[in-house]
Design a protein around this motif. Structure first.
Motif, mmCIF file in Angstrom:
data_model
loop_
_atom_site.group_PDB
_atom_site.id
_atom_site.type_symbol
_atom_site.label_atom_id
_atom_site.label_comp_id
_atom_site.label_asym_id
_atom_site.label_seq_id
_atom_site.Cartn_x
_atom_site.Cartn_y
_atom_site.Cartn_z
ATOM 1 N N ASN A 127 24.909 -19.168 4.060
ATOM 2 C CA ASN A 127 25.280 -19.370 5.455
ATOM 3 C C ASN A 127 25.311 -18.041 6.198
ATOM 4 O O ASN A 127 25.945 -17.085 5.760
ATOM 5 N N ARG A 128 24.638 -17.994 7.333
ATOM 6 C CA ARG A 128 24.524 -16.758 8.098
ATOM 7 C C ARG A 128 25.884 -16.233 8.553
ATOM 8 O O ARG A 128 26.168 -15.030 8.457
ATOM 9 N N GLU A 129 26.731 -17.118 9.065
ATOM 10 C CA GLU A 129 28.037 -16.672 9.562
ATOM 11 C C GLU A 129 28.937 -16.209 8.418
ATOM 12 O O GLU A 129 29.722 -15.274 8.575
ATOM 13 N N ARG A 130 28.807 -16.840 7.265
ATOM 14 C CA ARG A 130 29.630 -16.441 6.116
ATOM 15 C C ARG A 130 29.316 -15.020 5.681
ATOM 16 O O ARG A 130 30.212 -14.259 5.309
ATOM 17 N N ILE A 131 28.032 -14.651 5.728
ATOM 18 C CA ILE A 131 27.670 -13.330 5.236
ATOM 19 C C ILE A 131 27.719 -12.255 6.320
ATOM 20 O O ILE A 131 27.648 -11.063 6.008
ATOM 21 N N ARG A 132 27.869 -12.657 7.579
ATOM 22 C CA ARG A 132 27.812 -11.687 8.676
ATOM 23 C C ARG A 132 28.815 -10.536 8.522
ATOM 24 O O ARG A 132 28.443 -9.368 8.718
ATOM 25 N N PRO A 133 30.103 -10.806 8.167
ATOM 26 C CA PRO A 133 31.037 -9.675 8.024
ATOM 27 C C PRO A 133 30.573 -8.656 6.979
ATOM 28 O O PRO A 133 30.721 -7.447 7.188
ATOM 29 N N ALA A 134 30.001 -9.133 5.876
ATOM 30 C CA ALA A 134 29.521 -8.214 4.845
ATOM 31 C C ALA A 134 28.313 -7.426 5.339
ATOM 32 O O ALA A 134 28.178 -6.239 5.033
ATOM 33 N N VAL A 135 27.436 -8.068 6.114
ATOM 34 C CA VAL A 135 26.272 -7.372 6.673
ATOM 35 C C VAL A 135 26.726 -6.287 7.645
ATOM 36 O O VAL A 135 26.238 -5.151 7.619
#
Length: 222
Positions: A72-80
């Motif tokens: 999921n894009r939003e799930r990984i956004r903070p890590a990115v």
């Protein structure tokens, strides 16, 4: 006349490559158990070196191993975003920052053209004040999940130049009415440096330094 400054990212703007570090960061941030696949990722890269898989396919396989086939894009956004912060804090050449500022002051449109994934190149470019990004895209670019598949071409070697030319066409930039500067550390960007009105070998490895001497491209050490 539109002025454009095109920068490669890894080892041109950055001191070290970003891709392997990105995969490791994402595995640690999202699912540390995936680090058990690191040896397999090493075998994938060996397969690339031995020409058993191409560069793009190697990227897809390693992403599937260390991030997942579909996330999921939003799930990984903070890590990115955290990874982009890490790159800015620890992995940017001071000389590159000075050149970027100089090109900005001279009225250049600033573009990063990178073989790395747009997923993390864009937040890095935003922090550096770039106007545009040309990079390797995911097949699911623009939807709410990321798949471990590349859309179109891996933005590398002559494919990078094709993608730059396609970008210029989409933006309505006629080559005859643009003055292009380009900066890269690697000989695989020779097509781009030859395309530019001003091609610079920035922090070049040996092969590019040798070609730069033949072609008359200035060498920069940042």
């Amino acid at each position: 006349m539109q002025r454009i400054a095109i920068y490669d990212m890894d080892r041109t703007i950055t001191v070290r490559g970003t891709y392997a570090a990105f995969l490791t960061h994402m595995a640690l941030s999202l699912a540390p158990w995936r680090l058990i696949f690191m040896p397999l990722a090493g075998f994938v890269m060996l397969g690339y070196v031995l020409r058993l898989v191409d560069r793009g396919r190697a990227k897809e396989l390693n992403q599937a191993l260390l991030i997942g086939r579909r996330v999921n894009r939003e799930r990984i956004r903070p890590a990115v975003e955290a990874y982009a912060d890490k790159v800015i804090a620890r992995n940017i050449r001071a000389g590159a920052l000075a050149q970027i500022a100089q090109d900005r002051a001279s009225g250049c449109r600033l573009v990063i053209a990178s073989a790395s994934f747009r997923l993390y190149v864009e937040p890095i470019a935003k922090r550096l004040g770039f106007d545009d990004v040309i990079a390797t895209d995911h097949f699911s670019q623009g939807v709410d999940y990321i798949r471990a598949r590349i859309a179109g071409e891996n933005c590398y070697d002559v494919a990078k130049l094709r993608m730059i030319e396609a970008w210029m066409s989409r933006e309505g930039i006629a080559r005859a009415y643009a003055h292009v500067r380009a900066y890269s550390d690697h000989v695989t960007d020779a097509p781009l440096l030859g395309f530019a009105d001003e091609g610079y070998a920035a922090n070049p490895h040996r092969a590019l330094a040798s070609l730069a001497a033949e072609e008359g491209w200035p060498v920069l050490h940042w």
